[in-house]
Design a protein around this motif. Sequence first.
Motif, PDB file in Angstrom:
ATOM      1  N   ASP A 262      82.878  45.772  38.581  1.00 56.49           N
ATOM      2  CA  ASP A 262      82.347  45.389  39.795  1.00 56.49           C
ATOM      3  C   ASP A 262      81.490  46.774  40.330  1.00 56.49           C
ATOM      4  OD1 ASP A 262      82.950  42.790  39.732  1.00 56.49           O
ATOM      5  OD2 ASP A 262      84.862  43.106  40.700  1.00 56.49           O
ATOM      6  N   LEU A 263      81.202  47.704  39.585  1.00 59.92           N
ATOM      7  CA  LEU A 263      80.540  49.011  40.099  1.00 59.92           C
ATOM      8  C   LEU A 263      79.179  48.494  40.295  1.00 59.92           C
ATOM      9  CD1 LEU A 263      82.125  51.694  37.825  1.00 59.92           C
ATOM     10  CD2 LEU A 263      82.704  51.190  40.169  1.00 59.92           C
ATOM     11  N   PRO A 264      78.636  49.062  41.271  1.00 61.32           N
ATOM     12  CA  PRO A 264      77.139  48.863  41.359  1.00 61.32           C
ATOM     13  C   PRO A 264      76.268  49.604  40.351  1.00 61.32           C
ATOM     14  CG  PRO A 264      77.893  50.400  43.167  1.00 61.32           C
ATOM     15  CD  PRO A 264      79.229  49.632  42.422  1.00 61.32           C
ATOM     16  N   ILE A 265      75.133  49.036  40.150  1.00 57.77           N
ATOM     17  CA  ILE A 265      74.176  49.754  38.948  1.00 57.77           C
ATOM     18  C   ILE A 265      73.256  50.505  39.817  1.00 57.77           C
ATOM     19  CG2 ILE A 265      72.753  49.240  36.992  1.00 57.77           C
ATOM     20  CD1 ILE A 265      75.789  48.452  36.658  1.00 57.77           C
ATOM     21  N   GLU A 266      73.277  51.587  39.740  1.00 59.34           N
ATOM     22  CA  GLU A 266      72.424  52.535  40.574  1.00 59.34           C
ATOM     23  C   GLU A 266      71.389  53.140  39.688  1.00 59.34           C
ATOM     24  OE1 GLU A 266      74.430  55.333  42.890  1.00 59.34           O
ATOM     25  OE2 GLU A 266      76.481  54.184  42.337  1.00 59.34           O
ATOM     26  N   GLY A 267      70.301  53.604  40.387  1.00 56.00           N
ATOM     27  CA  GLY A 267      69.502  54.746  39.509  1.00 56.00           C
ATOM     28  C   GLY A 267      67.903  53.993  39.723  1.00 56.00           C
ATOM     29  N   PRO A 268      66.993  54.819  39.228  1.00 57.22           N
ATOM     30  CA  PRO A 268      65.430  54.370  39.285  1.00 57.22           C
ATOM     31  C   PRO A 268      65.206  53.444  38.141  1.00 57.22           C
ATOM     32  CG  PRO A 268      65.915  56.636  38.278  1.00 57.22           C
ATOM     33  CD  PRO A 268      67.060  56.262  38.696  1.00 57.22           C
ATOM     34  N   GLY A 269      66.234  53.089  37.145  1.00 59.27           N
ATOM     35  CA  GLY A 269      65.885  52.239  36.221  1.00 59.27           C
ATOM     36  C   GLY A 269      66.788  51.001  36.421  1.00 59.27           C
ATOM     37  N   ALA A 270      67.540  50.802  37.383  1.00 62.47           N
ATOM     38  CA  ALA A 270      68.300  49.444  37.393  1.00 62.47           C
ATOM     39  C   ALA A 270      67.484  48.515  37.866  1.00 62.47           C
ATOM     40  CB  ALA A 270      69.107  49.803  38.696  1.00 62.47           C
ATOM     41  N   GLU A 271      66.337  48.385  38.611  1.00 63.62           N
ATOM     42  CA  GLU A 271      65.514  47.435  38.781  1.00 63.62           C
ATOM     43  C   GLU A 271      64.749  46.723  37.402  1.00 63.62           C
ATOM     44  OE1 GLU A 271      61.353  45.987  41.180  1.00 63.62           O
ATOM     45  OE2 GLU A 271      62.749  47.721  41.907  1.00 63.62           O
ATOM     46  N   ALA A 272      64.440  47.747  36.515  1.00 61.63           N
ATOM     47  CA  ALA A 272      63.958  47.363  35.217  1.00 61.63           C
ATOM     48  C   ALA A 272      64.673  46.610  34.351  1.00 61.63           C
ATOM     49  CB  ALA A 272      63.275  48.607  34.622  1.00 61.63           C
ATOM     50  N   LEU A 273      65.910  47.409  34.521  1.00 58.95           N
ATOM     51  CA  LEU A 273      67.032  46.865  33.505  1.00 58.95           C
ATOM     52  C   LEU A 273      67.408  45.275  33.793  1.00 58.95           C
ATOM     53  CD1 LEU A 273      68.801  47.686  31.127  1.00 58.95           C
ATOM     54  CD2 LEU A 273      70.624  48.000  33.077  1.00 58.95           C
ATOM     55  N   ALA A 274      67.372  45.050  35.263  1.00 58.43           N
ATOM     56  CA  ALA A 274      67.893  43.476  35.880  1.00 58.43           C
ATOM     57  C   ALA A 274      66.648  42.795  35.493  1.00 58.43           C
ATOM     58  CB  ALA A 274      67.864  43.782  37.113  1.00 58.43           C
ATOM     59  N   LEU A 275      65.163  43.098  35.518  1.00 59.31           N
ATOM     60  CA  LEU A 275      63.969  42.304  35.356  1.00 59.31           C
ATOM     61  C   LEU A 275      64.077  41.999  33.742  1.00 59.31           C
ATOM     62  CD1 LEU A 275      61.506  40.967  36.242  1.00 59.31           C
ATOM     63  CD2 LEU A 275      60.180  43.281  35.759  1.00 59.31           C
ATOM     64  N   ALA A 276      64.265  42.879  33.049  1.00 56.77           N
ATOM     65  CA  ALA A 276      64.490  42.670  31.418  1.00 56.77           C
ATOM     66  C   ALA A 276      65.486  41.748  31.041  1.00 56.77           C
ATOM     67  CB  ALA A 276      64.728  43.962  30.606  1.00 56.77           C
ATOM     68  N   HIS A 277      66.629  41.583  31.955  1.00 58.29           N
ATOM     69  CA  HIS A 277      67.813  40.944  31.673  1.00 58.29           C
ATOM     70  C   HIS A 277      67.220  39.330  31.901  1.00 58.29           C
ATOM     71  CE1 HIS A 277      71.468  38.613  32.110  1.00 58.29           C
ATOM     72  NE2 HIS A 277      71.422  38.526  33.248  1.00 58.29           N
ATOM     73  N   THR A 278      66.341  39.234  33.181  1.00 52.60           N
ATOM     74  CA  THR A 278      66.086  38.215  33.713  1.00 52.60           C
ATOM     75  C   THR A 278      65.210  37.428  33.007  1.00 52.60           C
ATOM     76  OG1 THR A 278      66.314  38.812  36.163  1.00 52.60           O
ATOM     77  CG2 THR A 278      64.953  36.878  35.875  1.00 52.60           C
ATOM     78  N   GLU A 279      64.180  38.259  32.457  1.00 53.02           N
ATOM     79  CA  GLU A 279      63.272  37.485  31.422  1.00 53.02           C
ATOM     80  C   GLU A 279      63.413  37.341  30.223  1.00 53.02           C
ATOM     81  OE1 GLU A 279      60.028  40.549  32.118  1.00 53.02           O
ATOM     82  OE2 GLU A 279      59.277  39.696  34.198  1.00 53.02           O
TER      83      GLU A 279
END
Length: 289
Positions: A99-116
């Motif tokens: 349950d650790l938060p995913i931090e850092g400048p690439g977290a959003e890009a990683l989440a977007l790739a997962h969603t798409e």
Amino acid sequence: MKNDTPSLSDRLSNAVFVTVMKLVQMLPYERRIPLAGRLVSRAAPLLGFTRRVRENLALTCPDLPEAEVKRLERAVPDRLGRVLAEIYSGEEFLARVRDLPIEGPGAEALALAHTEGRPVVLAVGHFGNYDAWRAALSARGYRVGAIYRPMNNAAFNEQYVAAISAIAEPLFSRSRRGLAEMMKFLRDGGMVAFGFDQYFKRGADLTFFGQPARTPLSAAEMALKMKADLIPVYAIRQKDGLSFRIVVEAPIPHSDAETMTQALNDALEARVRENMDQWFWIHRRWKQR
């Protein structure tokens, strides 16, 4: 024909390791992890770790004070022992990192790739605990695979692969069949972790800590081939020695494989300089020297 039967020495060393891990697992988690670290640290001179750490630091950080060199001679094996004990702690380890938060400048890009459902090549080094972030992403539903190189000690390799498989799957062995399965997984929109921070005989002569370091280009080459994001990710051990921060760097811009891989080396070096005891200085990273 290759003989896959473990040798007697392999079986004996594996039996000793498994016995130690079982004994350590009898302790509460908060005592188990530091104890495993101390055991490996004390065995470091016999295992050749102390000499390797000193030689690597002399090559790459010649101005490092002697007191710091001695500290790292003890601290680096300690971190290795902690990583092993954490991996073999199974569900107790997972409960602390999933349950650790995913931090850092690439977290959003990683989440977007997962969603798409787009493929991602994750670039990882032997830093912190390289299975903590894998567990955290998998717990969020990210389809995260990893490539591993089967160990020379066949007896140890069998039970080690079982332990890391319990953290997250799939795993792909560095074999013709494993690579074919990994390619299919990426094409289906999965994420695959590639290591890049160990000596690779056929690697490119890039630099790491200011020294020539043969580095595999496979992570960058795969990202280019699959038109996938190339994203460095780290699990950074915190001061308590038991917890982590999961940090995702911004995607490496696509150019050519050597330029992209040098960017990976530079990013990892910056992280290591902030936490010198968290990288595995026991590796023969600069073997050609």
